[in-house]
Structure formats: structure tokens, C-alpha cells
Design a protein around this motif. Sequence first.
Motif, PDB file in Angstrom:
ATOM      1  N   ASN A   6       0.832  -1.206   0.000  1.00 45.64           N
ATOM      2  CA  ASN A   6       0.000   0.000   0.000  1.00 45.64           C
ATOM      3  C   ASN A   6       0.866   1.254   0.000  1.00 45.64           C
ATOM      4  OD1 ASN A   6      -2.360  -1.439  -0.017  1.00 45.64           O
ATOM      5  ND2 ASN A   6      -2.696  -1.294   2.176  1.00 45.64           N
ATOM      6  N   GLU A   7       1.959   1.232   0.789  1.00 46.15           N
ATOM      7  CA  GLU A   7       2.861   2.383   0.830  1.00 46.15           C
ATOM      8  C   GLU A   7       3.536   2.587  -0.526  1.00 46.15           C
ATOM      9  OE1 GLU A   7       5.577   2.040   4.076  1.00 46.15           O
ATOM     10  OE2 GLU A   7       3.982   2.133   5.562  1.00 46.15           O
ATOM     11  N   ALA A   8       3.946   1.502  -1.162  1.00 46.48           N
ATOM     12  CA  ALA A   8       4.577   1.601  -2.475  1.00 46.48           C
ATOM     13  C   ALA A   8       3.600   2.161  -3.498  1.00 46.48           C
ATOM     14  CB  ALA A   8       5.094   0.237  -2.920  1.00 46.48           C
ATOM     15  N   ASN A   9       2.358   1.705  -3.453  1.00 47.60           N
ATOM     16  CA  ASN A   9       1.337   2.217  -4.372  1.00 47.60           C
ATOM     17  C   ASN A   9       1.067   3.689  -4.116  1.00 47.60           C
ATOM     18  OD1 ASN A   9       1.033  -0.246  -5.620  1.00 47.60           O
ATOM     19  ND2 ASN A   9      -0.681  -0.868  -4.336  1.00 47.60           N
ATOM     20  N   LEU A  10       1.027   4.078  -2.845  1.00 49.89           N
ATOM     21  CA  LEU A  10       0.790   5.475  -2.495  1.00 49.89           C
ATOM     22  C   LEU A  10       1.922   6.358  -3.032  1.00 49.89           C
ATOM     23  CD1 LEU A  10      -0.959   7.501  -0.950  1.00 49.89           C
ATOM     24  CD2 LEU A  10       0.434   7.043   1.057  1.00 49.89           C
ATOM     25  N   LEU A  11       3.161   5.894  -2.888  1.00 46.66           N
ATOM     26  CA  LEU A  11       4.299   6.665  -3.389  1.00 46.66           C
ATOM     27  C   LEU A  11       4.263   6.803  -4.908  1.00 46.66           C
ATOM     28  CD1 LEU A  11       7.208   5.362  -1.160  1.00 46.66           C
ATOM     29  CD2 LEU A  11       6.121   7.596  -1.078  1.00 46.66           C
ATOM     30  N   ARG A  18       5.766  15.031  -5.601  1.00 43.22           N
ATOM     31  CA  ARG A  18       7.014  15.077  -4.852  1.00 43.22           C
ATOM     32  C   ARG A  18       7.997  16.049  -5.493  1.00 43.22           C
ATOM     33  NH1 ARG A  18       8.858   9.038  -3.948  1.00 43.22           N
ATOM     34  NH2 ARG A  18      10.202  10.058  -2.444  1.00 43.22           N
ATOM     35  N   THR A  19       8.865  16.619  -4.660  1.00 41.86           N
ATOM     36  CA  THR A  19       9.910  17.511  -5.161  1.00 41.86           C
ATOM     37  C   THR A  19      11.264  16.866  -4.934  1.00 41.86           C
ATOM     38  OG1 THR A  19      10.032  18.664  -3.054  1.00 41.86           O
ATOM     39  CG2 THR A  19       8.598  19.617  -4.722  1.00 41.86           C
TER      40      THR A  19
END
Length: 56
Positions: A6-11, A18-19
Amino acid sequence: MRTKTNEANLLTDQQHLRTKCLVYTRVMGYHRPVESFNIGKKGEHKQRLHFKENVC
């Protein structure tokens, strides 16, 4: 609770928000971005030990 997938998908979903963060280090008296180092110098930078100076 989040899982790693889930974290990978969110990223990946939020990648456009993102900057880029540039890390600078002091080399031979001046500051230089680490991303411009050659592969050997980047390896040396990763192996550096960071410390915190104790308050007197």
C-alpha cells in the motif's frame, strides 16, 4: 495499518507531487551537490559516519 504494498502504491500514485531534494556536502572548501559526484565518490559519501557534538 498500512502494508508495504500500500505504501509503495501510495508513493507511485503521488510521485508527481514530490519535489527533488538535493543533498550538498563540503568538498575541498566549497559545497557541491552529491548527485554530481562520480560513482566512487558517491560510495564514499554513503559510508561516512555522522555524529552529534555534545553540548558543553
